[in-house]
Write a protein that holds these residues in place. Structure first.
Motif, short mmCIF file in Angstrom:
data_model
loop_
_atom_site.label_atom_id
_atom_site.label_comp_id
_atom_site.label_asym_id
_atom_site.label_seq_id
_atom_site.Cartn_x
_atom_site.Cartn_y
_atom_site.Cartn_z
N ASN A 44 -6.25 -8.02 -3.18
CA ASN A 44 -5.41 -7.01 -3.83
C ASN A 44 -6.27 -6.18 -4.76
O ASN A 44 -6.37 -6.46 -5.94
CB ASN A 44 -4.28 -7.67 -4.63
CG ASN A 44 -3.54 -6.65 -5.46
OD1 ASN A 44 -3.58 -5.46 -5.17
ND2 ASN A 44 -2.87 -7.11 -6.51
N HIS A 45 -6.91 -5.17 -4.19
CA HIS A 45 -7.68 -4.28 -5.07
C HIS A 45 -7.76 -2.87 -4.49
O HIS A 45 -7.72 -2.68 -3.28
CB HIS A 45 -9.08 -4.84 -5.33
CG HIS A 45 -9.98 -4.90 -4.12
ND1 HIS A 45 -11.13 -4.15 -4.04
CD2 HIS A 45 -9.90 -5.60 -2.98
CE1 HIS A 45 -11.72 -4.42 -2.88
NE2 HIS A 45 -11.00 -5.30 -2.23
N GLY A 46 -7.84 -1.90 -5.41
CA GLY A 46 -7.94 -0.50 -5.01
C GLY A 46 -9.24 0.13 -5.49
O GLY A 46 -9.55 1.26 -5.17
N PHE A 47 -9.97 -0.62 -6.32
CA PHE A 47 -11.31 -0.23 -6.76
C PHE A 47 -12.27 -1.28 -6.21
O PHE A 47 -11.86 -2.38 -5.84
CB PHE A 47 -11.40 -0.20 -8.29
CG PHE A 47 -10.55 0.87 -8.93
CD1 PHE A 47 -11.10 2.08 -9.30
CD2 PHE A 47 -9.19 0.65 -9.17
CE1 PHE A 47 -10.31 3.08 -9.90
CE2 PHE A 47 -8.39 1.63 -9.76
CZ PHE A 47 -8.96 2.84 -10.13
N GLN A 98 -15.08 -7.06 -11.25
CA GLN A 98 -15.48 -5.68 -11.54
C GLN A 98 -16.01 -5.56 -12.97
O GLN A 98 -17.00 -4.85 -13.23
CB GLN A 98 -14.29 -4.74 -11.30
CG GLN A 98 -13.82 -4.76 -9.85
CD GLN A 98 -12.43 -4.17 -9.64
OE1 GLN A 98 -11.72 -3.90 -10.60
NE2 GLN A 98 -12.03 -4.00 -8.38
N ASN A 110 -8.13 -11.51 -12.99
CA ASN A 110 -7.67 -10.31 -12.27
C ASN A 110 -6.90 -9.40 -13.24
O ASN A 110 -6.56 -9.84 -14.35
CB ASN A 110 -6.74 -10.73 -11.12
CG ASN A 110 -5.48 -11.38 -11.67
OD1 ASN A 110 -5.56 -12.44 -12.30
ND2 ASN A 110 -4.35 -10.74 -11.50
N GLY A 111 -6.55 -8.22 -12.80
CA GLY A 111 -5.75 -7.34 -13.63
C GLY A 111 -5.60 -5.97 -13.02
O GLY A 111 -6.30 -5.63 -12.07
N PRO A 112 -4.68 -5.16 -13.54
CA PRO A 112 -4.39 -3.84 -12.96
C PRO A 112 -5.31 -2.74 -13.48
O PRO A 112 -6.13 -2.96 -14.38
CB PRO A 112 -2.96 -3.58 -13.44
CG PRO A 112 -2.91 -4.24 -14.79
CD PRO A 112 -3.80 -5.46 -14.68
N HIS A 167 -9.22 -13.25 -3.77
CA HIS A 167 -8.41 -14.14 -4.61
C HIS A 167 -8.46 -15.58 -4.12
O HIS A 167 -7.65 -15.96 -3.27
CB HIS A 167 -6.97 -13.64 -4.66
CG HIS A 167 -6.82 -12.43 -5.51
ND1 HIS A 167 -6.44 -12.51 -6.84
CD2 HIS A 167 -7.04 -11.14 -5.26
CE1 HIS A 167 -6.43 -11.30 -7.37
NE2 HIS A 167 -6.79 -10.45 -6.42
N SER A 203 -1.66 -7.39 -11.27
CA SER A 203 -2.59 -6.38 -10.77
C SER A 203 -1.88 -5.23 -10.06
O SER A 203 -2.50 -4.20 -9.77
CB SER A 203 -3.61 -7.02 -9.82
OG SER A 203 -4.35 -8.01 -10.49
N CYS A 223 -11.58 -10.59 -9.11
CA CYS A 223 -10.99 -9.26 -8.90
C CYS A 223 -11.32 -8.31 -10.05
O CYS A 223 -12.46 -7.89 -10.16
CB CYS A 223 -9.51 -9.35 -8.59
SG CYS A 223 -9.01 -8.03 -7.47
N LEU A 224 -10.38 -8.00 -10.96
CA LEU A 224 -10.78 -7.13 -12.07
C LEU A 224 -11.90 -7.81 -12.87
O LEU A 224 -12.83 -7.15 -13.33
CB LEU A 224 -9.59 -6.81 -12.99
CG LEU A 224 -9.91 -5.78 -14.07
CD1 LEU A 224 -9.97 -4.37 -13.50
CD2 LEU A 224 -8.90 -5.82 -15.21
#
Ligand SMILES: NC(=O)CC[C@H](N)C(=O)O
Length: 388
Positions: free
Chosen positions: A319-322, A281, A247-249, A361, A55, A277-278
């Motif tokens: 760990n996320h920015g969105f 989303q 999860n993912g970037p 997480h 991520s 996470c991702l």
């Protein structure tokens, strides 16, 4: 060895922010340069897991904990085959490793994996700047000769278009499907593999951390991992009892272009679905909600999250920015968890179905283990359907 911030003349690394702010320091790890978004992570342990968390693709990580490198690096703690964070920023030069599990020095590990680092940076000042201005675009350069074209570094940071609109999941996903067998080496008290045949789970790999797959296996799942672009038909061909979204970037909206139709296809079958996470989303987008870019995101191992149904607070790894915009959740989709730092959405579920996801997480790596119950909840949902 400790080091003081390098003067320009002695510097072997340079961190240039798009706004023109320059940090000089000592370079370590690979030489060269990388352009990325700069985030800070407040975890006190687990730098190897952080650097190998897929991520973090497209991001350089500033570690607020000052002593980085003292436990070296080892073959077991990678969350993916390679570090995917673009580089690291630390206060001190990595120390010699002193840990029974250390197989090599962090610096050598970074060289082998082609990742740049800068030490001697005033990470408190840098972190404050990130909190105030939002995660900046940066160029991080390591040159043992100390030749830095600062204007060029700033220009390249400025020219980078950033993470918004970038589908990075397709860069870090697996090339083909595979079975995951390994379990966790330790499981928190009260949890563990239950008797009976394994639960057939298809896990979609948007950049999955290995410890997520271990946690699923430890909860009793037989995990088949499929690439990010798998369609609903590809998934259903495995006759799964549940579908997991990893999860993912990158920007969820960009990955959603192909993930949303797949998830909508899976939801039609009324299968249990769990996302992290991702994956959280992606599920929210598939249900009709929207995601937004945060100012500086959440990256650490001490984030309090409240489960609204019970009022219980979990200390979590983040760990996320969105983030999912909770204002856009459609009717029938319940907000289940919120961040106690800023009230942002941390979990959803469909009101009357075992379909749920969280922003934090539960697998930690690194971080606290308060949220493991979510893996058990997913496994229980699949077991309930066997009985029904
Ligand atoms: N850890 C993750 O899955 C991160 C999800 C997404 N890339 C974000 O930054 O918000």
């Amino acid at each position: 060895m400790t080091i003081t911030p390098a003067a320009q003349g002695k510097a072997t690394a340079c961190l240039a922010l798009a706004d023109g702010t320059i940090f000089y320091g000592q370079g370590f790890g690979a030489t060269g340069e990388t352009v990325a978004e700069l985030v800070f992570n407040t975890a006190m342990t687990g730098y190897q897991e952080i650097m190998t968390d897929p991520s973090y693709a497209g991001q350089v990580v500033t570690f607020t904990f000052p002593h980085i490198g003292n436990t070296g690096a080892n073959p077991e703690d990678d969350e993916a085959a390679d570090p995917v964070a673009a580089g690291m920023v630390v206060k001190w030069d990595p120390t010699e490793s002193s840990n029974w599990r250390a197989a090599e020095r962090l610096t050598d590990w970074l060289v082998k994996r082609g990742r740049v680092g800068i030490g001697g940076v005033d990470t408190r000042r840098l972190t404050r700047a990130i909190r105030q201005q939002g995660a900046p675009h940066v160029t991080l350069a390591h040159d043992p000769d100390g030749n830095f074209d600062v204007a060029g570094l700033v220009a390249r940071a400025r020219a980078w278009s950033g993470l918004v609109g970038l589908d990075l999941a397709k860069e870090v996903t697996c090339a083909q499907s595979y079975r995951w067998e390994e379990t966790r080496w330790a499981w928190p008290t009260g949890y563990g593999r239950r008797e009976g045949a394994g639960l057939r789970v298809v896990a979609i790999d948007y950049g999955a951390k290995r410890n997520i797959l271990r946690c699923l296996a430890s909860a009793g799942c037989e995990v088949t991992v499929l690439p990010a672009t798998a369609t609903a038909e590809d998934i259903l061909a495995h006759d799964p009892e549940g579908v997991f979204l990893s999860n993912g970037p990158g920007d969820p909206a960009a990955t959603g272009v192909y993930a949303v139709p797949m998830i909508q296809g899976v939801l039609e079958r009324q299968l249990p679905v769990f996302g992290i996470c991702l994956g959280h989303q992606m599920l929210a987008l598939a249900l009709g909600a929207k995601t937004i870019k945060m100012n500086h995101g959440h990256h650490g191992a001490n984030h309090p999250v409240k489960e609204l149904a019970t009022g219980k607070v979990e200390i979590t790894s983040m760990n996320h920015g969105f983030a999912v915009d909770s204002q856009t959740l459609p009717e029938g989709v319940v907000e289940t968890h919120v961040s106690l730092f800023d009230g942002s959405n941390c979990g959803i579920r469909i009101a009357d179905q075992p379909v749920f996801s969280v922003q934090h997480h539960p697998e930690a790596s690194p971080g606290p283990q308060d949220s493991y119950y979510l893996f058990e909840r997913f496994a229980d949902a699949m077991r309930d359907r066997r009985v029904a």
